[in-house]
Motif scaffolding. Structure first.
Motif, PDB file in Angstrom:
ATOM      1  N   ILE A  81      -1.539  -5.892   2.917  1.00 32.66           N
ATOM      2  CA  ILE A  81      -2.397  -6.087   1.747  1.00 32.66           C
ATOM      3  C   ILE A  81      -3.062  -4.770   1.377  1.00 32.66           C
ATOM      4  O   ILE A  81      -3.579  -4.054   2.235  1.00 32.66           O
ATOM      5  N   THR A  82      -3.030  -4.452   0.087  1.00 39.83           N
ATOM      6  CA  THR A  82      -3.739  -3.277  -0.416  1.00 39.83           C
ATOM      7  C   THR A  82      -4.743  -3.727  -1.471  1.00 39.83           C
ATOM      8  O   THR A  82      -4.607  -4.803  -2.069  1.00 39.83           O
ATOM      9  N   THR A  83      -5.738  -2.889  -1.695  1.00 37.55           N
ATOM     10  CA  THR A  83      -6.762  -3.175  -2.703  1.00 37.55           C
ATOM     11  C   THR A  83      -6.941  -1.946  -3.581  1.00 37.55           C
ATOM     12  O   THR A  83      -7.950  -1.237  -3.498  1.00 37.55           O
ATOM     13  N   LEU A 129      -4.001   0.597  -9.892  1.00 38.28           N
ATOM     14  CA  LEU A 129      -3.573  -0.777 -10.123  1.00 38.28           C
ATOM     15  C   LEU A 129      -2.574  -0.877 -11.261  1.00 38.28           C
ATOM     16  O   LEU A 129      -1.628  -1.666 -11.199  1.00 38.28           O
ATOM     17  N   TYR A 181       0.022 -10.020  -7.147  1.00 40.43           N
ATOM     18  CA  TYR A 181      -1.361 -10.423  -6.910  1.00 40.43           C
ATOM     19  C   TYR A 181      -1.418 -11.426  -5.764  1.00 40.43           C
ATOM     20  O   TYR A 181      -0.656 -12.393  -5.711  1.00 40.43           O
ATOM     21  N   HIS A 201     -10.728  -9.758  -4.231  1.00 41.20           N
ATOM     22  CA  HIS A 201     -11.244  -8.960  -3.117  1.00 41.20           C
ATOM     23  C   HIS A 201     -12.652  -8.485  -3.434  1.00 41.20           C
ATOM     24  O   HIS A 201     -12.953  -8.112  -4.578  1.00 41.20           O
ATOM     25  N   GLU A 202     -13.510  -8.515  -2.439  1.00 43.24           N
ATOM     26  CA  GLU A 202     -14.860  -7.979  -2.577  1.00 43.24           C
ATOM     27  C   GLU A 202     -14.889  -6.602  -1.941  1.00 43.24           C
ATOM     28  O   GLU A 202     -14.901  -6.473  -0.708  1.00 43.24           O
ATOM     29  N   PRO A 203     -14.875  -5.556  -2.767  1.00 43.88           N
ATOM     30  CA  PRO A 203     -14.792  -4.191  -2.221  1.00 43.88           C
ATOM     31  C   PRO A 203     -16.042  -3.815  -1.434  1.00 43.88           C
ATOM     32  O   PRO A 203     -17.157  -4.192  -1.790  1.00 43.88           O
ATOM     33  N   GLU A 243     -12.078   0.895  -2.826  1.00 48.11           N
ATOM     34  CA  GLU A 243     -11.351  -0.362  -2.872  1.00 48.11           C
ATOM     35  C   GLU A 243     -11.504  -1.025  -4.239  1.00 48.11           C
ATOM     36  O   GLU A 243     -12.543  -0.898  -4.892  1.00 48.11           O
ATOM     37  N   ILE A 265     -10.853  -4.641  -6.801  1.00 51.53           N
ATOM     38  CA  ILE A 265     -11.316  -6.035  -6.750  1.00 51.53           C
ATOM     39  C   ILE A 265     -10.175  -7.046  -6.614  1.00 51.53           C
ATOM     40  O   ILE A 265     -10.413  -8.243  -6.609  1.00 51.53           O
ATOM     41  N   TYR A 266      -8.945  -6.519  -6.494  1.00 53.06           N
ATOM     42  CA  TYR A 266      -7.796  -7.417  -6.359  1.00 53.06           C
ATOM     43  C   TYR A 266      -7.008  -7.073  -5.098  1.00 53.06           C
ATOM     44  O   TYR A 266      -6.813  -5.897  -4.772  1.00 53.06           O
ATOM     45  N   LYS A 267      -6.517  -8.114  -4.432  1.00 48.57           N
ATOM     46  CA  LYS A 267      -5.601  -7.917  -3.315  1.00 48.57           C
ATOM     47  C   LYS A 267      -4.160  -7.939  -3.849  1.00 48.57           C
ATOM     48  O   LYS A 267      -3.790  -8.835  -4.612  1.00 48.57           O
TER      49      LYS A 267
END
Length: 392
Positions: A335-337, A343, A354, A358-360, A365, A367-369
């Motif tokens: 998983i990357t953010t 992005l 997607y 995500h909570e950076p 980081e 906001i998406y995984k």
């Protein structure tokens, strides 16, 4: 219909045989000699029969070419003639459906666009022997690896079959481990705005079908009866992802002649890279097809008339290993953010999928995984279309 799996082995092997010598192997083929490769099989199945023609190729080229615009026909001892027409380069299909019949001789004749003619020996259909049992069992192979063996039992009480060849077609279910029902999409590029949309197609569950490539031979000539028991067709490591969910295999058993068995055995012996590229090559070997214009011309292939039977089985991983986790997926699905600048490329070029919000923790980081596309979209590895034969 199965395409002949040994066809590619023919082509690679022939280059080794044609260009091999007693000198150490050199990948460049200085004295290239083009030769016709004939791959012809008719069976007792009522269908459009197929003949494949191609040419040997230079090893450095790494690709073969189909032999086009040839005239092909098969004649039998009852006066019937079956004409073949080219469907795609090098592939010739009978204009009418037919099946090989017992006690009838068949002969293949070919004339290339360059005027070279070839004719096969006359061949008859061997005895038809059915597969008695196709099954899977937990076994440990010679490398001490535990897995699932695909096994065949067959028996001819008349003792007339004796020589067998097998091939298979395996189909397996693929489940994308990080699939999400929502797609992250680029709504606007200037300014860059992201949004969500439902997946436009099924990308969570797919199926992939693979044909066998090796030549699988069996014979009972040294046995007290014409019987094969627990004859091995395929071995699958228990941790192989292709049996991670549901797996199916269709096995076809061909009863072949002694001459065909001898030809395939020779082909098999030199189909490994160690043999093909060894310092001492065995020289050219031929099949049952004879050039008519020049007796010294090199042509390889075999006109095979075989009786065939087939069986299919299904099983799930948990049928044999109920306590195992699902075997490792082909990708580790890290998983990357990515931040917004990174992005855009990942989404726009469809290299990632997607996986969730995500909570950076800091500015490095996003906001998406995201995960690699293969982990969220099974169509990278297979087709989302359920095969007609599939049974859950």
């Amino acid at each position: 219909m199965f395409k002949h799996k040994y066809h590619f082995i023919f082509l690679v092997l022939l280059n080794g045989l044609f260009f091999g010598c007693v000198e150490p192997f050199d990948a460049a083929t200085e004295d290239f000699e083009s030769a016709l490769v004939i791959d012809a099989l008719i069976t007792n199945e009522f269908k459009h029969q197929v003949v494949y023609l191609s040419r040997t190729f230079r090893l450095e080229d790494g690709i073969s070419s189909g032999e086009s615009n040839a005239a092909i026909k098969i004649e039998d001892s009852q006066g019937n003639e079956y004409v073949f027409q080219e469907s795609v380069p090098g592939t010739y299909v009978s204009t009418n459906m037919f099946s090989a019949q017992p006690n009838v001789e068949y002969q293949l004749s070919i004339t290339t666009s360059g005027g070279s003619s070839y004719i096969s020996n006359s061949v008859v259909l061997p005895t038809n022997t059915s597969i008695d049992n196709l099954y899977a069992a937990v076994e440990t192979n010679d490398q001490n690896v535990e897995g699932v063996a695909i096994l065949v039992d067959t028996f001819d009480p008349e003792g007339e079959s004796q020589y067998y060849r097998y091939d298979y077609e395996e189909t397996y279910k693929i489940v994308a481990p990080r699939w999400n029902p929502q797609d992250l999409i680029v709504v606007s590029e200037s300014p860059v705005i992201y949004g969500f949309a439902p997946r436009p197609r099924e990308e969570q569950v797919c199926y992939n079908t693979v044909n066998s490539l090796n030549i699988i031979l069996g014979n009972t000539t040294g046995f007290s009866e014409d019987r094969l028991t627990r004859f091995p067709i395929r071995f699958l490591d228990r941790f192989d992802y292709i049996i991670g969910h549901r797996y199916s295999i269709l096995v076809r058993q061909y009863v072949i002649s002694r001459e065909a068995h001898s030809f395939y055995t020779t082909l098999n012996e030199f189909s490994g890279l160690e043999s093909i590229f060894s310092e001492n090559q065995p020289g050219f070997f031929s099949g049952n097809i004879i050039p008519q214009n020049d007796p010294k011309e090199k042509v390889v292939g075999f006109f095979d008339v075989s009786s065939v039977d087939s069986e299919r089985i299904f099983f799930n991983h948990e049928d044999f290993f109920p306590e195992d986790l699902v075997p490792t997926y082909p990708d580790d699905c890290r998983i990357t953010t990515p931040i917004l600048g990174e992005l855009f490329g990942a989404i726009n070029f469809n290299t990632s999928k997607y996986a969730g919000p995500h909570e950076p923790e800091d500015a490095s980081e996003g906001i998406y995984k995201l995960v690699p596309r293969v982990c969220g979209d099974c169509t990278v590895l297979g087709s989302s279309t359920i095969p007609d034969f599939w049974i859950e």
